[in-house]
Write an enzyme that holds these catalytic residues in place. Structure first.
Site, PDB file in Angstrom:
ATOM      1  N   LEU A  68      36.395  40.910  40.660  1.00  0.00           N
ATOM      2  CA  LEU A  68      37.012  42.072  40.018  1.00  0.00           C
ATOM      3  C   LEU A  68      37.025  41.947  38.500  1.00  0.00           C
ATOM      4  CD1 LEU A  68      40.032  42.696  42.410  1.00  0.00           C
ATOM      5  CD2 LEU A  68      37.809  43.825  42.364  1.00  0.00           C
ATOM      6  N   GLU A  86      39.100  29.862  35.227  1.00  0.00           N
ATOM      7  CA  GLU A  86      38.804  28.627  35.970  1.00  0.00           C
ATOM      8  C   GLU A  86      38.960  28.797  37.480  1.00  0.00           C
ATOM      9  OE1 GLU A  86      38.460  24.105  36.091  1.00  0.00           O
ATOM     10  OE2 GLU A  86      38.727  25.215  34.243  1.00  0.00           O
ATOM     11  N   ARG A 123      49.543  34.440  32.662  1.00  0.00           N
ATOM     12  CA  ARG A 123      49.393  34.696  34.096  1.00  0.00           C
ATOM     13  C   ARG A 123      50.425  33.947  34.938  1.00  0.00           C
ATOM     14  NH1 ARG A 123      43.904  36.510  35.766  1.00  0.00           N
ATOM     15  NH2 ARG A 123      42.935  37.184  33.860  1.00  0.00           N
TER      16      ARG A 123
END
Length: 190
Positions: A68, A86, A123
């Site tokens: 995505l 990663e 994140r």
């Protein structure tokens, strides 16, 4: 004056990562397929622990539905060095894919370190010890205070201070925290 300038540098860095991802929507030709074998991991990756099951699931998802969001790399003499993505790279390797979609960004060593730190902080994918190291490294790299870091990454100064304090724990306690044998709340009491 000096810290303001450095603080703006961190802000600019954050927007550069966002820009790289936003621009790829408009410039599809800036995304290229790169052989996985030509990509080396970011040597400054702050995350040291990767959940195997989670990577397997992500690999299956990438195999079935595609990637995505492309990874971000920089060119190197003998291939590419990963800047961001990663988990996506590792999952693609586990899925035995041959290539991966990537955005190429010009980067030097310091910016690679910063990109890796910031992407993982944003994140929320680091464990608390990795996060503490990442906060400490950003403070050192930019020569800024915890207050200045707080305003740049939108986390409270108290959170940053308490997280960095975890590095004062013994190695054994830090390991227990990483392995989720104790919680961050327990560690803060210790």
């Amino acid at each position: 004056m000096k810290s303001q300038k450095l603080g703006r540098g961190l802000g600019a860095l954050l927007s550069e990562i966002e820009e790289a991802y936003e621009n790829e929507v408009y410039q599809k030709d800036s995304i290229i397929e790169i052989p996985l074998k030509d990509i080396r991991p970011n040597p400054f990756q702050p995350r040291k622990h990767f959940d195997e099951n989670s990577l397997q699931e992500l690999g299956e998802s990438i195999k079935n539905d595609g990637l995505l969001q492309p990874i971000v790399v920089t060119e190197d003499v003998d291939g590419y060095i990963l800047i961001a993505g990663e988990r996506r790279l590792r999952a693609s390797n586990l899925a035995k894919l041959k290539t991966i979609r990537a955005i190429i960004l010009n980067s030097d060593e310091q910016r690679m370190r910063q990109f890796a730190l910031i992407e993982n902080i944003q994140r929320d994918e680091l464990n608390s010890i990795e996060l503490a190291h990442a906060y400490g490294e950003l403070i050192k790299l930019h020569n800024i205070t915890q207050d200045e870091l707080s305003s740049k990454i939108h986390k409270s100064r108290t959170h940053i201070t308490n997280t960095i304090r975890l590095l004062q724990l013994s190695q054994k306690t830090q390991k227990a925290l990483i392995e989720k044998k104790i919680t961050t709340g327990h560690a803060k009491v210790l």
